[in-house]
Design an enzyme around this catalytic site. Structure first.
Site, PDB file in Angstrom:
ATOM      1  N   ASP A 162       1.724  -3.025   1.238  1.00 16.26           N
ATOM      2  CA  ASP A 162       0.374  -2.637   0.794  1.00 16.26           C
ATOM      3  C   ASP A 162      -0.700  -3.659   1.230  1.00 16.26           C
ATOM      4  O   ASP A 162      -0.679  -4.811   0.780  1.00 16.26           O
ATOM      5  CB  ASP A 162       0.316  -2.496  -0.729  1.00 16.26           C
ATOM      6  CG  ASP A 162       1.328  -1.489  -1.283  1.00 16.26           C
ATOM      7  OD1 ASP A 162       2.449  -1.398  -0.742  1.00 16.26           O
ATOM      8  OD2 ASP A 162       1.003  -0.823  -2.289  1.00 16.26           O
TER       9      ASP A 162
ATOM     10  N   GLU B 101      -2.621   2.132   0.881  1.00 17.63           N
ATOM     11  CA  GLU B 101      -3.203   2.757  -0.321  1.00 17.63           C
ATOM     12  C   GLU B 101      -4.240   1.885  -1.020  1.00 17.63           C
ATOM     13  O   GLU B 101      -5.029   2.384  -1.803  1.00 17.63           O
ATOM     14  CB  GLU B 101      -2.105   3.146  -1.322  1.00 17.63           C
ATOM     15  CG  GLU B 101      -1.446   1.957  -1.996  1.00 17.63           C
ATOM     16  CD  GLU B 101      -0.930   2.261  -3.398  1.00 17.63           C
ATOM     17  OE1 GLU B 101      -0.972   3.421  -3.822  1.00 17.63           O
ATOM     18  OE2 GLU B 101      -0.499   1.309  -4.060  1.00 17.63           O
ATOM     19  N   ASN B 102      -4.221   0.566  -0.746  1.00 19.15           N
ATOM     20  CA  ASN B 102      -5.194  -0.336  -1.370  1.00 19.15           C
ATOM     21  C   ASN B 102      -6.141  -0.953  -0.346  1.00 19.15           C
ATOM     22  O   ASN B 102      -6.807  -1.955  -0.632  1.00 19.15           O
ATOM     23  CB  ASN B 102      -4.478  -1.480  -2.102  1.00 19.15           C
ATOM     24  CG  ASN B 102      -3.419  -1.009  -3.054  1.00 19.15           C
ATOM     25  OD1 ASN B 102      -2.230  -1.069  -2.740  1.00 19.15           O
ATOM     26  ND2 ASN B 102      -3.822  -0.525  -4.221  1.00 19.15           N
TER      27      ASN B 102
ATOM     28  N   ASN C 207       0.206   6.072  -5.049  1.00 27.23           N
ATOM     29  CA  ASN C 207      -0.564   6.626  -6.160  1.00 27.23           C
ATOM     30  C   ASN C 207      -2.077   6.473  -5.981  1.00 27.23           C
ATOM     31  O   ASN C 207      -2.850   7.212  -6.579  1.00 27.23           O
ATOM     32  CB  ASN C 207      -0.119   5.994  -7.486  1.00 27.23           C
ATOM     33  CG  ASN C 207      -0.114   4.485  -7.443  1.00 27.23           C
ATOM     34  OD1 ASN C 207       0.476   3.883  -6.546  1.00 27.23           O
ATOM     35  ND2 ASN C 207      -0.765   3.857  -8.393  1.00 27.23           N
ATOM     36  N   HIS C 208      -2.518   5.523  -5.153  1.00 26.46           N
ATOM     37  CA  HIS C 208      -3.970   5.323  -4.951  1.00 26.46           C
ATOM     38  C   HIS C 208      -4.524   6.077  -3.745  1.00 26.46           C
ATOM     39  O   HIS C 208      -5.675   5.846  -3.357  1.00 26.46           O
ATOM     40  CB  HIS C 208      -4.285   3.829  -4.780  1.00 26.46           C
ATOM     41  CG  HIS C 208      -4.101   3.036  -6.038  1.00 26.46           C
ATOM     42  ND1 HIS C 208      -4.877   3.230  -7.160  1.00 26.46           N
ATOM     43  CD2 HIS C 208      -3.219   2.062  -6.368  1.00 26.46           C
ATOM     44  CE1 HIS C 208      -4.491   2.400  -8.115  1.00 26.46           C
ATOM     45  NE2 HIS C 208      -3.475   1.686  -7.667  1.00 26.46           N
TER      46      HIS C 208
ATOM     47  N   HIS D 182       7.498   4.583  -2.546  1.00 20.95           N
ATOM     48  CA  HIS D 182       6.423   3.944  -3.298  1.00 20.95           C
ATOM     49  C   HIS D 182       6.722   4.096  -4.788  1.00 20.95           C
ATOM     50  O   HIS D 182       6.556   5.185  -5.348  1.00 20.95           O
ATOM     51  CB  HIS D 182       5.101   4.615  -2.922  1.00 20.95           C
ATOM     52  CG  HIS D 182       3.911   3.845  -3.353  1.00 20.95           C
ATOM     53  ND1 HIS D 182       3.407   2.784  -2.630  1.00 20.95           N
ATOM     54  CD2 HIS D 182       3.119   3.954  -4.445  1.00 20.95           C
ATOM     55  CE1 HIS D 182       2.358   2.298  -3.252  1.00 20.95           C
ATOM     56  NE2 HIS D 182       2.152   2.981  -4.360  1.00 20.95           N
TER      57      HIS D 182
ATOM     58  N   HIS E 280       4.385  -0.649  -3.417  1.00 22.79           N
ATOM     59  CA  HIS E 280       3.683  -0.442  -4.692  1.00 22.79           C
ATOM     60  C   HIS E 280       3.632  -1.659  -5.615  1.00 22.79           C
ATOM     61  O   HIS E 280       2.626  -1.860  -6.276  1.00 22.79           O
ATOM     62  CB  HIS E 280       4.247   0.745  -5.488  1.00 22.79           C
ATOM     63  CG  HIS E 280       3.612   0.944  -6.846  1.00 22.79           C
ATOM     64  ND1 HIS E 280       2.318   1.407  -6.989  1.00 22.79           N
ATOM     65  CD2 HIS E 280       4.083   0.731  -8.098  1.00 22.79           C
ATOM     66  CE1 HIS E 280       2.033   1.482  -8.293  1.00 22.79           C
ATOM     67  NE2 HIS E 280       3.082   1.068  -8.982  1.00 22.79           N
TER      68      HIS E 280
ATOM     69  N   HIS F 294       3.639  -4.824  -4.806  1.00 19.36           N
ATOM     70  CA  HIS F 294       2.897  -5.910  -4.151  1.00 19.36           C
ATOM     71  C   HIS F 294       3.601  -7.255  -4.273  1.00 19.36           C
ATOM     72  O   HIS F 294       2.962  -8.301  -4.072  1.00 19.36           O
ATOM     73  CB  HIS F 294       1.459  -6.030  -4.688  1.00 19.36           C
ATOM     74  CG  HIS F 294       0.660  -4.767  -4.597  1.00 19.36           C
ATOM     75  ND1 HIS F 294      -0.624  -4.666  -5.075  1.00 19.36           N
ATOM     76  CD2 HIS F 294       0.948  -3.546  -4.084  1.00 19.36           C
ATOM     77  CE1 HIS F 294      -1.084  -3.436  -4.873  1.00 19.36           C
ATOM     78  NE2 HIS F 294      -0.135  -2.735  -4.267  1.00 19.36           N
TER      79      HIS F 294
HETATM   80 FE   LIG Z   1      -0.352  -0.704  -3.807  1.00 21.94          FE
HETATM   81 FE   LIG Z   2       0.792   2.009  -5.648  1.00 21.61          FE
END
Ligand SMILES: [Fe+2]
Ligand SMILES: [Fe+2]
Length: 270
Positions: A8, A39-40, A67-68, A153, A178, A180
């Site tokens: 990520d 995603e981030n 999820n993001h 994830h 996910h 991190h």
């Molecule tokens: Fe993430």
């Molecule tokens: Fe995530």
């Protein structure tokens, strides 16, 4: 095939570190294909077209998410036209985007990338195991693809490890994202699938999973939402994994990659 998976990427600091480190990593690892979880990548939450284009421009071939994925609403207008950005495959039917993509590497090999999301301590999505099964029966390794990489994830290490075993022998690699935080369990499973519970993030580790530490700590203490989270801006550790596969698509090695910042450094030896 030589595959580099990058965990990520957190906000501008993460993107800047990837842009700085990737040329050196490419020189050393000579990857045929580079996957990164984005995603981030936009300010810590979601991804935009401009941010994705920035990542493609530095050499990333495919962006997975989690999820993001839809935190930045503008991606909803883009994701159906951009094959190189994936969202978890086990979202309900009718949600924009797709959860897998078949790509051609620089040397003309076919690599299938599948993005899945866990359900333990996360939103109750469709079954990721059933999604993996459907994808693998539609595109078996050796027939539809020369290598298959799964970005799992998920929050729970148990669910990620179960996915590793579920796919063992049928995909090249199952790599988690996910949390991190990089885990120390890189291994080739008995059936020949490379596995790592979490690749870790590309972020400043003087933080709470990549976010400036003050607000997250306050939120745990007070159980109230204060200011919004922002990515920590100190020196970044780029975290990921390097996987090499044989002519059957199975893994011959998986090595952790950690460069820059505060974490202990790790690079494959050849
Ligand atoms: Fe993430
Ligand atoms: Fe995530």
């Amino acid at each position: 095939m030589r595959i580099l998976f990058i965990g990520d990427i957190i906000g501008h600091p993460g993107r800047e570190a990837v842009a700085t480190e990737l040329p050196r990593l490419k020189d050393r690892l000579k990857p045929d294909f580079i996957i990164a979880n984005g995603e981030n990548a936009a300010g810590g939450f979601g991804i935009t077209k401009a941010v994705a284009d920035e990542l493609f421009a530095v050499g990333i071939d495919c962006i997975t998410t989690g999820n993001h994925w839809a935190d930045q609403k503008e991606i909803l207008a883009v994701i159906d036209h951009e094959d190189r950005i994936l969202r978890p495959r086990n979202y309900p039917k009718g949600v924009p985007g797709k959860g897998s993509g078949l790509y051609e590497t620089r040397r003309g090999q076919r690599v299938l990338v599948m993005n899945l999301m866990g359900r333990v301590f996360m939103d109750a999505l469709d079954d990721p195991f059933a999604a993996a099964e459907a994808e693998l029966s539609a595109c078996p390794m050796g027939e539809g693809a020369d290598a298959i990489v799964v970005d799992m994830h998920a929050e729970a290490s148990s669910e990620k490890m179960a996915m590793g075993h579920f796919c063992d022998g049928r995909v090249s690699a199952v790599i988690g994202s996910h949390t991190h935080i990089p885990t120390a369990d890189a291994q080739v499973l008995p059936g020949g699938t490379a596995y790592l519970t979490d690749a870790g993030g590309c972020c400043d580790y003087d933080s709470v999973i990549g976010m400036d530490k003050y607000e997250p700590v306050q939120r745990f203490i007070k159980k109230m939402h204060g200011a919004r989270f922002t990515p920590a801006s100190g020196p970044v550790t780029l975290c990921g994994a390097f996987v090499e596969t044989n002519d059957k698509g199975l893994a011959v090695r998986i090595d952790p990659v950690r460069v820059g910042g505060r974490l202990q450094q790790a690079l494959p030896e050849f």
